[in-house]
Design a protein around this motif. Structure first.
Motif, short mmCIF file in Angstrom:
data_model
loop_
_atom_site.label_atom_id
_atom_site.label_comp_id
_atom_site.label_asym_id
_atom_site.label_seq_id
_atom_site.Cartn_x
_atom_site.Cartn_y
_atom_site.Cartn_z
N SER A 55 -8.58 -6.96 -14.37
CA SER A 55 -7.40 -6.75 -13.54
C SER A 55 -6.18 -6.72 -14.44
O SER A 55 -6.27 -6.98 -15.65
CB SER A 55 -7.26 -7.83 -12.46
OG SER A 55 -7.24 -9.12 -13.03
N MET A 113 -9.13 4.86 -8.79
CA MET A 113 -8.42 3.62 -8.47
C MET A 113 -7.41 3.83 -7.35
O MET A 113 -7.07 2.87 -6.65
CB MET A 113 -7.74 3.08 -9.73
CG MET A 113 -8.71 2.57 -10.78
SD MET A 113 -7.94 2.27 -12.41
CE MET A 113 -6.77 0.99 -12.00
N ARG A 165 0.83 -1.20 0.00
CA ARG A 165 0.00 0.00 0.00
C ARG A 165 0.87 1.25 0.00
O ARG A 165 1.87 1.33 0.72
CB ARG A 165 -0.93 0.00 1.21
CG ARG A 165 -1.84 -1.21 1.25
CD ARG A 165 -3.05 -1.01 2.12
NE ARG A 165 -3.81 -2.26 2.23
CZ ARG A 165 -4.65 -2.70 1.31
NH1 ARG A 165 -4.86 -1.99 0.22
NH2 ARG A 165 -5.29 -3.85 1.47
N TYR A 225 -6.10 12.61 -3.34
CA TYR A 225 -5.97 11.16 -3.33
C TYR A 225 -4.61 10.68 -2.83
O TYR A 225 -4.52 9.58 -2.29
CB TYR A 225 -6.22 10.59 -4.73
CG TYR A 225 -7.67 10.61 -5.17
CD1 TYR A 225 -8.70 10.80 -4.27
CD2 TYR A 225 -8.00 10.45 -6.51
CE1 TYR A 225 -10.02 10.83 -4.68
CE2 TYR A 225 -9.32 10.47 -6.94
CZ TYR A 225 -10.32 10.66 -6.01
OH TYR A 225 -11.63 10.68 -6.43
N THR A 248 -8.00 5.42 -4.62
CA THR A 248 -8.69 5.19 -3.34
C THR A 248 -8.92 3.71 -3.10
O THR A 248 -9.03 3.29 -1.94
CB THR A 248 -10.05 5.92 -3.31
OG1 THR A 248 -10.95 5.34 -4.27
CG2 THR A 248 -9.88 7.40 -3.64
N TRP A 249 -8.99 2.91 -4.15
CA TRP A 249 -9.17 1.46 -3.97
C TRP A 249 -7.92 0.84 -3.34
O TRP A 249 -7.98 -0.28 -2.84
CB TRP A 249 -9.44 0.77 -5.30
CG TRP A 249 -10.57 1.34 -6.09
CD1 TRP A 249 -11.53 2.23 -5.65
CD2 TRP A 249 -10.88 1.07 -7.46
NE1 TRP A 249 -12.40 2.53 -6.66
CE2 TRP A 249 -12.04 1.83 -7.79
CE3 TRP A 249 -10.31 0.27 -8.44
CZ2 TRP A 249 -12.61 1.82 -9.06
CZ3 TRP A 249 -10.89 0.24 -9.71
CH2 TRP A 249 -12.02 1.00 -10.01
N ILE A 254 -12.85 0.55 3.26
CA ILE A 254 -13.89 0.32 2.27
C ILE A 254 -14.51 1.66 1.88
O ILE A 254 -14.94 2.43 2.73
CB ILE A 254 -14.97 -0.63 2.82
CG1 ILE A 254 -14.37 -2.01 3.09
CG2 ILE A 254 -16.14 -0.75 1.83
CD1 ILE A 254 -15.34 -2.98 3.72
N THR A 255 -14.52 1.95 0.58
CA THR A 255 -15.26 3.09 0.07
C THR A 255 -16.52 2.51 -0.59
O THR A 255 -17.26 1.78 0.03
CB THR A 255 -14.41 3.90 -0.91
OG1 THR A 255 -13.99 3.04 -2.00
CG2 THR A 255 -13.16 4.45 -0.23
N TYR A 256 -16.76 2.83 -1.84
CA TYR A 256 -17.82 2.15 -2.57
C TYR A 256 -17.30 0.86 -3.19
O TYR A 256 -18.07 0.10 -3.78
CB TYR A 256 -18.40 3.06 -3.66
CG TYR A 256 -17.42 3.48 -4.71
CD1 TYR A 256 -17.27 2.75 -5.87
CD2 TYR A 256 -16.63 4.61 -4.54
CE1 TYR A 256 -16.35 3.11 -6.85
CE2 TYR A 256 -15.71 4.99 -5.51
CZ TYR A 256 -15.58 4.25 -6.65
OH TYR A 256 -14.66 4.62 -7.60
N MET A 257 -15.99 0.64 -3.05
CA MET A 257 -15.35 -0.58 -3.51
C MET A 257 -14.57 -1.18 -2.35
O MET A 257 -13.99 -0.45 -1.54
CB MET A 257 -14.38 -0.28 -4.65
CG MET A 257 -15.03 0.13 -5.95
SD MET A 257 -15.58 -1.27 -6.92
CE MET A 257 -13.99 -1.99 -7.44
N PRO A 267 -11.30 -2.70 -0.58
CA PRO A 267 -9.89 -2.42 -0.88
C PRO A 267 -9.31 -3.45 -1.85
O PRO A 267 -9.63 -4.63 -1.77
CB PRO A 267 -9.21 -2.53 0.50
CG PRO A 267 -10.31 -2.35 1.49
CD PRO A 267 -11.55 -2.90 0.86
N ALA A 268 -8.50 -2.97 -2.77
CA ALA A 268 -7.82 -3.89 -3.67
C ALA A 268 -6.96 -4.84 -2.84
O ALA A 268 -6.21 -4.41 -1.96
CB ALA A 268 -6.95 -3.12 -4.66
#
Length: 334
Positions: free
Chosen positions: A95, A48, A10, A245, A50-51, A56-59, A61-62
Motif C-alpha cells: 500500500s 487499480m 471515491r 475506467y 477499478t479497485w 467487488i470485481t476480482y478485488m 473495493p479499496a
C-alpha cells in the motif's frame, strides 16, 4: 513516522489527486510470526482504477480512509519469523505507506533480480501477458496476434511472446515514439498509431488476412473496430478496458455484437490470480527470454513519496513509456 497516502474519496469520473490525502501515523509493530518491512518501490496498474469503485470485481473495493493499495517491493527491517531475515526484499500487494507488517508467507525477491525486472516482465504484468496469451488466446504458429495497449507493460510482453511463438505480431499504441519502439526494439511485424492513423484502415493493411487472436487491454470503441477484422473462430483474451475506467459504472459494450455469432468468436475475460499454478513455469520462461534478449521492456521510473498520486495518474494520460514505477528509496545493503 509512517508517511501515508490515504484513499480519501471515491472518484466521480476521472481519478484525480483530490481522491488522496497525505497523512502521518506511528510505525506499526509486528506481532509473532510477522515482519516489519519498509517500502522501496511501487508499481502502478491501470486496473487499480477499478479497485477504487464501490463494487467487488476480482478485488474487494479499496477501503476509504486507509492507505491506497498497490503492488510494491519492500525491505525487511525487523522480523519475528524465521522465514524472513532483516535485509530480505519481498514483493506483493502493499500500500501507499512507508511501513507494512507482513507474515512469513511474503514472496521474496530472488537474489540478483533487479527490482524493475521483478515488478515488470517477471511480475504481475509479465505473468498476465503470458497466461492471457498462451492459456486464453491459444495462438498457433502463423496466427496473426493483435495487441492493444501494445507499448504498455503488459501489452509489450504479450506481443513479444506472440513473436517468440512464431506468430505475426501486430501492436496498437499511441504515438510515433511508442510505435517506433515496438518495431525497432520489440521487433513486432507492424505497429498502428491510434492517435495519428485511422485504425480501421490500418488494420485492413497490417492484418490483411484477418486477426486470429486479439489481446485486449483497451475495450470500448477499439474493441468494436477490431471485431470487424477478426477471423472465423478467432479468440479474444479480455485483459483490461482502460478506455472506460474513468467513465463510471455504466460502460457500454460493442454495438456489433452479432460478429460473435457470425464469426463464431470466443471472448474470455481472465485474471492472473486464477492461474497461480502457472506462475513457476511462466517465470522460468519469462526469465529466460529476458536474459536471452528475446523480450525488450521499458520502465518509466518516477521518484519521491510525495509524487505517488501524480505518478498513478500518468497511466491515464498516456504519459508513461512502458511499466510505470516509482522509487521511494534504494534498499539498504545487507
Amino acid at each position: 513516522m509512517n508517511r501515508q497516502w490515504i484513499y480519501a474519496n471515491r472518484p466521480v469520473g476521472p481519478v484525480s489527486p483530490d481522491n488522496f490525502e497525505y497523512r502521518e501515523s506511528p510505525v506499526p509493530e509486528p506481532g509473532d510470526g510477522q515482519a516489519l518491512v519498509r517500502l522501496c518501490w511501487l508499481s502502478f496498474e491501470p486496473a487499480m482504477r477499478t479497485w477504487m469503485e464501490d463494487f467487488i470485481t476480482y478485488m474487494p473495493p479499496a477501503p476509504l480512509g486507509q492507505p491506497m493499495i498497490g503492488p510494491g517491493v519492500c525491505q525487511v527491517v525487523a522480523s519475528d519469523t524465521p522465514d524472513l531475515q532483516v535485509g530480505d526484499l519481498v514483493s506483493g500487494m502493499m500500500s501507499w505507506q512507508d511501513y507494512h507488517v507482513v507474515d512469513g508467507t511474503a514472496r521474496k525477491v530472488p537474489p540478483e533480480t533487479p527490482i524493475p525486472v521483478m515488478l515488470g516482465p517477471l511480475g504481475g504484468t509479465g505473468l498476465t501477458a503470458y497466461i492471457g496469451l498462451l492459456d486464453i488466446g491459444r495462438p498457433q504458429p502463423g496466427d496473426t496476434v493483435l495487441v492493444s495497449g501494445a507499448a504498455g507493460a503488459t501489452g509489450s510482453v504479450t506481443a513479444q511472446i506472440a513473436r517468440i511463438k512464431g506468430c505475426r505480431a501486430v501492436g496498437i499504441a499511441g504515438g510515433a515514439d511508442k510505435c517506433r519502439w515496438l518495431l525497432d526494439e520489440a521487433r513486432l511485424d507492424e505497429a498502428i498509431d491510434y492517435k495519428n492513423e485511422d485504425v480501421d484502415d490500418r488494420l485492413a493493411e497490417a492484418c490483411g488476412d484477418g486477426v486470429d487472436v486479439y489481446f485486449d487491454n483497451v475495450g470500448g470503441d477499439l474493441l468494436e473496430t477490431v471485431l470487424g477484422h477478426m477471423n472465423q473462430g478467432g479468440r479474444i483474451a479480455a485483459c483490461g478496458a482502460i478506455s472506460t475506467y474513468n467513465q463510471g459504472l455504466r460502460r457500454p459494450g460493442p454495438a456489433n455484437m452479432f460478429q460473435f455469432i457470425e464469426k463464431r468468436l470466443t471472448l474470455q475475460g481472465f485474471v492472473m490470480f486464477d492461474h497461480m499454478e502457472r506462475v513457476p513455469a511462466a517465470q522460468e520462461d519469462l526469465g529466460r527470454w529476458v536474459a536471452d534478449g528475446e523480450i525488450a521492456f521499458q520502465t518509466d521510473i518516477q521518484s519521491g513519496f510525495e509524487n505517488i498520486p501524480s505518478t498513478f495518474l500518468r497511466l491515464f494520460s498516456g504519459a508513461n513509456q512502458g511499466k510505470q514505477l516509482l522509487k521511494v528509496r534504494d534498499p539498504e545493503p545487507c
